[in-house]
Design a protein around this motif. Structure first.
Motif, short mmCIF file in Angstrom:
data_model
loop_
_atom_site.label_atom_id
_atom_site.label_comp_id
_atom_site.label_asym_id
_atom_site.label_seq_id
_atom_site.Cartn_x
_atom_site.Cartn_y
_atom_site.Cartn_z
N MET A 274 0.02 44.45 -40.38
CA MET A 274 0.08 44.39 -38.92
C MET A 274 -1.28 44.71 -38.34
SD MET A 274 2.19 43.77 -36.41
CE MET A 274 3.81 43.97 -37.15
N ALA A 275 -1.66 43.97 -37.29
CA ALA A 275 -2.92 44.23 -36.61
C ALA A 275 -2.90 45.62 -35.99
CB ALA A 275 -3.15 43.17 -35.53
N SER A 276 -4.10 46.17 -35.75
CA SER A 276 -4.18 47.53 -35.23
C SER A 276 -3.60 47.64 -33.82
CB SER A 276 -5.64 48.01 -35.24
OG SER A 276 -6.48 47.07 -34.57
N LYS A 277 -3.74 46.55 -33.00
CA LYS A 277 -3.15 46.50 -31.66
C LYS A 277 -2.45 45.15 -31.52
CE LYS A 277 -6.87 49.28 -29.60
NZ LYS A 277 -7.95 49.29 -28.57
N SER B 248 -15.11 35.82 -50.71
CA SER B 248 -14.83 37.24 -50.96
C SER B 248 -15.76 38.14 -50.17
CB SER B 248 -14.95 37.54 -52.46
OG SER B 248 -14.75 38.90 -52.72
N LEU B 249 -17.00 37.71 -50.01
CA LEU B 249 -17.97 38.49 -49.24
C LEU B 249 -17.56 38.59 -47.77
CD1 LEU B 249 -21.31 37.22 -50.79
CD2 LEU B 249 -20.51 39.59 -50.75
N HIS B 250 -16.85 37.59 -47.28
CA HIS B 250 -16.38 37.68 -45.89
C HIS B 250 -15.36 38.81 -45.75
CE1 HIS B 250 -15.21 36.49 -41.88
NE2 HIS B 250 -13.93 36.44 -42.26
N HIS B 251 -14.58 39.06 -46.80
CA HIS B 251 -13.57 40.13 -46.72
C HIS B 251 -14.16 41.51 -47.00
CE1 HIS B 251 -9.56 38.22 -46.18
NE2 HIS B 251 -10.25 37.14 -46.48
N THR B 252 -15.31 41.57 -47.64
CA THR B 252 -15.93 42.88 -47.89
C THR B 252 -17.02 43.20 -46.88
OG1 THR B 252 -17.45 41.84 -49.49
CG2 THR B 252 -15.42 42.81 -50.36
N GLN B 253 -17.67 42.17 -46.31
CA GLN B 253 -18.76 42.39 -45.34
C GLN B 253 -18.36 42.10 -43.90
OE1 GLN B 253 -21.46 43.82 -46.58
NE2 GLN B 253 -20.52 43.65 -48.61
N GLU C 95 1.41 48.55 -50.52
CA GLU C 95 1.29 48.29 -49.09
C GLU C 95 0.83 46.85 -48.84
OE1 GLU C 95 -0.87 47.59 -45.49
OE2 GLU C 95 -1.89 47.95 -47.40
N GLN C 96 -0.11 46.37 -49.64
CA GLN C 96 -0.59 45.01 -49.48
C GLN C 96 0.48 44.00 -49.91
OE1 GLN C 96 -4.49 44.17 -51.04
NE2 GLN C 96 -4.14 41.97 -51.17
N VAL C 97 1.20 44.31 -50.98
CA VAL C 97 2.27 43.41 -51.44
C VAL C 97 3.32 43.25 -50.35
CG1 VAL C 97 4.09 43.06 -53.15
CG2 VAL C 97 1.89 44.00 -53.86
N ASP C 98 3.70 44.36 -49.72
CA ASP C 98 4.71 44.31 -48.65
C ASP C 98 4.19 43.52 -47.45
OD1 ASP C 98 6.43 45.83 -50.15
OD2 ASP C 98 5.86 47.73 -49.23
N ARG C 99 2.93 43.69 -47.13
CA ARG C 99 2.36 43.00 -45.98
C ARG C 99 2.29 41.49 -46.22
NH1 ARG C 99 -1.97 45.51 -45.96
NH2 ARG C 99 -3.40 43.92 -46.78
N HIS D 97 -7.50 40.79 -42.42
CA HIS D 97 -8.57 41.54 -43.07
C HIS D 97 -8.14 42.92 -43.57
CE1 HIS D 97 -12.28 39.20 -42.93
NE2 HIS D 97 -11.76 38.60 -41.86
N SER D 98 -6.87 43.24 -43.44
CA SER D 98 -6.37 44.47 -44.05
C SER D 98 -6.47 44.40 -45.56
CB SER D 98 -4.91 44.71 -43.64
OG SER D 98 -4.80 44.89 -42.25
#
Length: 620
Positions: free
Chosen positions: A1-4, A249-254, A87-91, A163-164
């Protein structure tokens, strides 16, 4: 879920849960009925193919999920080392929502968009239009749409959900809020609608383009590098029109680089390409297969247990194993196919990797089912596979190998002693985990207990548990004469007169193994505590009694990359046979524990607690 979470975050059919597929049922039934009942001139093959195409997309995604989890467990070409958690598997468990959404749009478009009906099988002009429009407006618009999603307003309300997942899996690619998916579909609809309106549409172009999107999405999020270097050497221009898993992958880490959809061209143009892209690509390509410190060797249980492995259906693997009717009824052709494949291939495979206290652990699976361990004709093939796994682990430098489930059966290999006899110079230590199993059982018995009842097929764990109880002054009872004779013959001089034969069912503490019957359970008094000493749990028939799990403990929070349940155990619980190998590796105990020998019960129990493993709470 998004933060807001913003508006249109949830999918409209979320309240339906697993019944969400009924949304497509009327459309699919109508298309099938029309195709079967209309005459040949009125039949529309393109309409009929929509539902099979949706099934193909699900199969395609699942194949990527299984491949990614297998490759990242082995370690070769892995990009990001950090593991995933529950948590990621559930999401990400509802990754198929976007396929249902697309299916509804396809069916509605068939009836509402002029020119969508009776689509021909092939038209080369449509393929050209798809390619040109994707490379042009689709990639360009996606790049700027994606950058807009990283603005703090949209990011906090929508894109942060995607991006979670820092460590990605193939299905991470489609984990977005509903509103985002609407935007993506409008982008991808540009080539498709243009093709229809120009009269150049075809089944091949339509299905090929959607499959291309799925393939590239899965490729970019699979977390292992698969694109060969020679491809870019022969075709240098490909680096601008084809991304790699390490690039995305760099987009998800950077977060602030590598925004492109599938073609890095616009990252080059607008200066947002990560400078470490080429370095990470080279590093990932040359990364060797991981050599673990400890290996746990288990096996399949039932034909449908393949779906409950972490290489199978992630949502099922993240829950304790329960035999589901729909797996047996609906997926039996696939299950049968898996059985044939296992019979032909018959090679041990890597299932899982974990990290704990600077040590690396892997779980390997023998491709044999539980029932095969009871067939004498299968003893030699099974022992050959286990011995090959032990020797393979030895060659890789593994320090400890623990035997799980029936891989340590007395009838099969004398609790693992067979492999020590055949290979007396083994450096790797073979562990059957009996000492920790006994320790957990002893500590599961309520304090103040004066007598316990043994029932079920006796094993090494049962004998040593009975011995420990007698030495503590607790009376051990059995009401089967054969069990009494076996136990008395093995432990007679050490029991101190505490072993008795009785037909009384009034005992409140039952230590049970395989072979406990329904009638015996029903004759137990209310509030009886059933404590298994076997690797397989008894069937829970009584709601007025208490059932322990098989001997197991909860893993420490620092134990990394646990995203699936071990058979029927709850989340983050591990069987003692698996934990024992880990403890031997952590403590550096340079001894075998197999055959008729058993490790120090108190010592291994204290070590388990010191390393953060905790007893499981009883379940009613």
């Amino acid at each position: 879920m998004a933060s807001k979470p913003g508006i249109l975050t949830d999918w409209p059919w979320t309240p339906l849960g697993n019944f969400k597929y009924v949304i497509l049922a009327p459309w699919a039934i109508h298309a099938t009925y029309s195709y079967l009942t209309k005459d040949e001139k009125e039949r529309d093959f393109s309409h009929f193919l929509i539902f099979p195409f949706l099934i193909w997309r699900m199969i395609h995604d699942q194949l990527w999920i299984s491949l990614s989890r297998y490759r990242t467990a082995k370690g070769n070409n892995r990009i990001v080392d950090k593991g995933i958690e529950f948590e990621q598997v559930d999401r990400e468990r509802h990754w198929d929502d976007q396929i249902i959404f697309n299916g509804m749009i396809f069916y509605i478009s068939y009836f509402t968009v002029p020119g969508a009906k009776h689509t021909p099988f092939w038209n080369p002009n449509g393929v050209v239009i798809i390619i040109l429009l994707h490379m042009g407006p689709v990639e360009f618009l996606y790049y700027w749409f994606h950058r807009a999603l990283h603005h703090h307003y949209l990011y906090s309300r929508y894109h942060s959900h995607h991006h979670s997942s820092i460590v990605t899996e193939p299905i991470t690619s489609v984990i977005h809020p509903f509103a985002e998916h609407i935007g993506y579909f409008l982008l991808f609809a540009i080539p498709l609608l243009t093709m229809i309106f120009t009269g150049t549409n075809s089944i091949v172009a339509f299905a090929g383009y959607i499959s291309y999107i799925d393939f590239m999405n899965n490729l970019g999020h699979c977390n292992f590098e698969v694109v060969p270097k020679w491809l870019f050497s022969i075709f240098p221009f490909l680096k601008y029109i084809m991304y790699t898993p390490s690039f995305h992958s760099l987009h998800h880490t950077q977060f602030r680089t590598n925004y492109s959809l599938f073609m890095p061209f616009y990252d080059y143009v607008y200066g947002t390409m990560d400078k470490s892209s080429d370095v990470l690509y080279e590093k990932s390509l040359t990364r060797p297969e991981e050599s673990p410190d400890v290996v746990h060797l288990t096996h399949l249980t039932t034909p449908d247990s393949i779906y409950h492995l972490r290489l199978g259906f992630a949502s099922l693997a993240s829950k304790p194993y329960i035999s589901n009717w729909y797996l047996r009824v609906i997926l039996w052709p696939m299950t049968f196919g898996y059985m044939i494949l296992i019979w032909i291939w018959s090679r041990t495979f890597v299932l899982e990797r974990n990290h704990f206290n600077k040590l690396t652990f892997q779980t390997w699976v023998i491709p044999k089912y539980r029932i095969q361990y009871f067939l004498k004709s299968q003893n030699e093939p099974i022992n050959r596979l286990i011995e090959e796994a032990i020797l393979d682990a030895e060659e890789r430098g593994v320090k400890v190998l623990s035997l799980g489930l029936l891989n340590q059966g007395e009838e099969v290999n004398m609790n693992g002693e067979l492999y020590i006899q055949r290979n007396p110079n083994l450096k790797i230590k073979v562990v059957d985990g009996s000492s920790l199993a006994v320790a957990v059982i002893l500590n599961s018995i309520p304090k103040g207990t004066t007598q316990v009842l043994f029932r079920g097929k006796l094993s090494k764990v049962a004998y040593f548990t009975a011995l420990a109880l007698c030495q503590k002054g607790i009376q051990v009872t059995t009401f089967h004469e054969e069990e009494y004779k076996k136990m008395n013959m093995k432990l007679n001089t050490k029991l101190g007169g505490k072993l008795t034969l009785s037909k009384n069912y009034a005992h409140k503490i039952w230590l049970v193994g395989d072979g406990l019957t329904k009638e015996e359970q029903l004759r137990a008094p209310e509030e009886t505590i059933f404590i298994p000493f076997s690797q397989f749990p008894p069937k829970k028939l009584r709601k007025d009694c208490f059932y322990h799990t098989i001997p197991a403990m909860m893993s420490p929070k620092s134990f990394e990359n646990i995203d699936s349940c071990e058979n029927w155990l709850p989340r983050r619980a591990m069987s003692v046979w698996r934990i024992a190998g880990i403890l031997h590796g952590l403590e550096g105990w340079n001894v075998h524990e197999c055959g008729h020998t058993i490790f120090d019960i108190e010592k291994i129990w204290e070590a388990s607690l010191q390393h953060g493993f905790r007893p499981l709470m009883i379940s009613s």
